[in-house]
Design an enzyme around this catalytic site. Structure first.
Site, PDB file in Angstrom:
ATOM      1  N   ASP A 100       7.562  26.191  51.505  1.00 15.03           N
ATOM      2  CA  ASP A 100       6.675  25.562  51.989  1.00 15.03           C
ATOM      3  C   ASP A 100       5.829  26.703  53.030  1.00 15.03           C
ATOM      4  O   ASP A 100       6.429  27.587  53.352  1.00 15.03           O
ATOM      5  CB  ASP A 100       6.870  24.416  52.905  1.00 15.03           C
ATOM      6  N   ASP A 132      -0.257  17.108  49.316  1.00 14.94           N
ATOM      7  CA  ASP A 132       0.504  16.204  50.278  1.00 14.94           C
ATOM      8  C   ASP A 132       0.071  14.716  50.139  1.00 14.94           C
ATOM      9  O   ASP A 132       0.877  13.802  50.568  1.00 14.94           O
ATOM     10  CB  ASP A 132       0.504  16.560  51.658  1.00 14.94           C
TER      11      ASP A 132
END
Length: 724
Positions: free
Chosen positions: A475, A545
């Site tokens: 990430d 997301d």
């Protein structure tokens, strides 16, 4: 094949359905003749001669009516007799910026070179490369323009190399990867724009006499814009119309520009963003630009997508995973967030296995003393309060259940409250004596610094060696602010952004090479760095997301325009949805998530018996269609509902998977049908209810859509192709 006619000075790059023509004239300037549908092996030297000259322009080389500004240059400089936007700009020791590169020689050879320190499409038997060598003799610089033709894939890659064989430093202010001039502005600009949680929306804008700029200034390719640009013939749709497109194999700040000039011609360019770039090119050194991918279609957007999908699956993704079906995962994030309790996680893994899941992914919160976003980034050792026996013991429990194991990391970041920061506060990206901005309570590690790169390589190597890890979710959860490096001298601070990306590439190149069996997933707050550069190393991306099924319709549609379904992470999440609060059925969430790499982001132990049965049905269904979805051809289908509904189709040699989602129900509408595409007209297909239909019927009449009596309705069909 790549052909060259010496007498006319014309290069012809001839693909399966595409031609690209360049001409060198007597003054050794390079001109762009054509990019479009495939031409026969001809060399039209009359094109430049027939361009009419405007009067209010400067002559070139003291030749009357030889005006570069009215000619379609292949890689234009600025300031001689062309005052349009250049493809490159250099600053010399005397402070001037005027360059004059002329053709010197060329070479054509089989294969494709690997770019130094940068990801690029891989070499292939179908590749042939043209290198055109240019020289500015006065400034003692060599420029090499690279063109690699993927003949069967019908794609061209381009990049530029600049070599300094003089005695003084040359400052590179701009060095684009590709430039193409087209003779008309009667086109539309298509780009993929958005923001965090609503990435890659398809946006179309008619062109006029303006300068158009699509860019990232955020340190990564960004949620805001994807490094992709296309020009469309007006009226272009999925199946018809001309499309000219560029995609940059780069993960940092980029710019894609279209400039429509006073004569209504245009320049389309892509490369590193010149607003945040500069480079001191020292004597005897060479600078290499990122690679641009150029693809043309005369049959609309669907053909563009198929060309990109096949090209990237065959020549960009790491071969080990490019055509390997991906596991169904459950991710702990929305199930537990930072509240990780080992027994609860084991229970989640056990239930997941019972319901057909194949991999358990432990997300954020497992390391250091990480109980929220304020601490521990950089401390990549297990939190013994959460996992008293250690991470290896927990992984063994997951493996004993029968699941593969994945782990979340965010290596490029550092928390102020971390052991790493207490030892190395100078390792942050920062400008001395300036306040560092927080974002999510974290700062960015300075990947320009070789010591930081080495720390990450060795720390993560130790982690991956000690633990039995099958998958890594990598990430990157904040943009770069206060950009500066403590290891760069003042004169090189302008090199920071590009050097950061080179440092990142070095780290992940080393780790993916040391651990080729680990499946890496790229994530940057979702799609904040979803680009071909990252896909070269990490063959899938967490698309967004935002896990809401309805929002994902447009996000996954935009992603599918360029990137293969096998690269898209698409999961079923909790309702009400954690990003926007919408409630959609498990059925609809499943249908939408079955558009790429399928999985779950919720606590499967808290579902009702009916919901658990639904999950079991979904995982069984996806395993039956996974090969078709991830390795077949994808088509975006047209619907009578327009933007109120989306439909798509996957097809391979044995089955067809068709999905339909309608956002809002409407009363008293006529019965609707969904027409399929690309079927074998004479073959017979078995429908889910056992009925048989021939391909020509399904393409002419389509499938009947059930009566829609609720918002967020979905329907899915799996058709089996019958053997003759």
């Amino acid at each position: 094949m790549i052909y060259f006619d010496e007498q006319m000075g014309i290069f012809h790059l001839q693909g399966r359905k595409t031609s690209y023509l360049i001409q060198r004239n007597q003054q050794n300037h390079l001109f762009h003749l054509f990019w479009g549908s495939r031409l026969a092996k001809r060399f039209p030297d009359y094109l430049l001669k027939e361009i009419k000259r405007a009067s209010y322009l400067a002559d070139t080389d003291h030749i009357k009516e030889y005006k570069l500004e009215r000619l379609p240059q292949e890689y234009p400089a600025f300031g001689n007799s062309d005052l349009r936007k250049p493809a490159f700009q250099l600053t010399y020791q005397n402070g001037t910026k005027i360059s004059d590169f002329r053709y010197h020689s060329h070479e054509i050879y089989s294969g494709k070179p690997k770019l130094a320190e940068l990801p690029s499409l891989r070499d292939s038997e179908e590749c042939q490369t043209l290198v055109i060598h240019l020289i500015d003799a006065y400034q003692r610089l060599k420029m090499r323009l690279f063109y690699t033709l993927y003949e069967k894939s019908d794609a061209i890659t381009r990049h530029t190399e600049l070599e300094n064989f003089g005695d003084s430093i040359v400052e590179i202010d701009q060095l684009n990867s590709a430039c193409v001039e087209l003779p008309t502005s009667n086109l539309e600009l298509l780009h993929l724009g958005g923001a965090w949680a609503r990435e890659v929306g398809i946006q179309r804008t008619p062109l006029s006499q303006l300068n158009y700029r699509i860019e990232s200034l955020r340190g990564g390719s960004s949620h805001e814009h994807n490094p992709f640009i296309a020009l469309l013939e007006k009226g272009t749709n999925e199946t018809s119309g001309k499309v000219y497109s560029m995609n940059l194999v780069y993960s940092g700040n980029f710019e894609a520009t279209v400039d429509v000039d006073q004569q209504e011609a245009l320049r389309m360019q892509i490369g590193i963003n010149s607003a945040t770039f500069g480079w001191n090119l020292k004597p005897q050194m060479t600078f290499v630009s990122p690679e641009a991918v150029l693809i043309f279609s005369d049959q609309g957007l669907q053909e563009i997508s198929h060309k990109y999908h096949q090209l990237y699956q065959n020549h960009l993704l790491t071969p080990r995973f490019a055509k390997k079906e991906r596991p169904i995962v459950v991710n702990s994030w929305e199930a537990s967030y930072f509240d990780l309790k080992e027994q609860k996680l084991v229970d989640l893994a056990q239930r997941s296995k019972e319901l057909g899941v194949e991999m358990f992914v432990l997300d954020d919160g497992w390391f250091g003393q990480r109980n929220d976003t304020s601490s521990s980034l950089g401390d990549w050792f297990v939190d013994r309060k959460k996992f008293p026996e250690g991470l290896d013991a927990f992984i063994k429990k997951i493996k004993t259940i029968g699941l593969d194991f994945g782990l979340w990391v965010e290596p490029e970041m550092i928390s102020e409250d971390s052991d790493l920061y207490r030892v190395h506060p100078d390792w942050c990206v920062e400008v001395p004596d300036r306040l560092k901005s927080y974002s999510r309570g974290q700062w960015v590690l300075d990947l320009v610094n070789p010591a930081v790169q080495n720390y990450l390589i060795e720390t993560l190597t130790k982690l991956f060696q000690e633990q039995e890890i099958d998958y890594i979710k990598w990430d990157w959860n904040r943009s770069i602010t206060e950009a500066g490096s403590n290891v760069l001298p003042a004169a090189q601070q302008k090199e920071f952004y590009h050097r950061y990306i080179l440092g990142l590439y070095r780290v992940i190149e080393e780790l993916t090479s040391r651990f080729p069996e680990i499946l890496f997933e790229n994530c940057a707050g979702g799609g904040g760095r979803n680009d071909p550069g990252m896909l070269y190393y990490m063959p899938q991306t967490w698309t967004s997301d935002d896990t809401d099924a309805i929002e994902r319709l447009s996000i996954q549609e935009g992603t599918s325009l360029i990137y293969p379904p096998i690269t898209m992470g698409c999961h079923v999440s909790q309702v009400p949805n954690h990003q926007i609060g919408r409630v959609t059925s498990l059925q609809t969430r499943g249908v939408v998530a079955m558009q790429g790499n399928f999985g779950y982001e919720l606590d499967l132990t808290k579902l009702s018996q009916a919901e658990q049965a639904g999950v079991k049905k979904q995982t069984t269904c996806f395993k039956a269609i996974r090969k078709t979805v991830q390795l077949g051809e994808m088509y975006r289908l047209s619907t009578l509902q327009g933007t109120n509904a989306k439909a798509w189709q996957f097809i391979d040699e044995s089955q067809v998977v068709v999905s339909y989602v309608q956002v809002q129900a409407k009363p008293n509408l006529p019965s609707k049908r969904l027409k399929l595409v690309a079927l074998d007209a004479d073959s017979c297909y078995e429908l889910p209810n056992g009925d048989h239909r021939f391909g020509d019927e399904l393409m002419a009449f389509g499938l009947a859509i059930d009566t829609v009596k609720e918002d967020f309705f979905s329907q899915q069909w799996v058709l089996r192709k019958l053997e003759e």
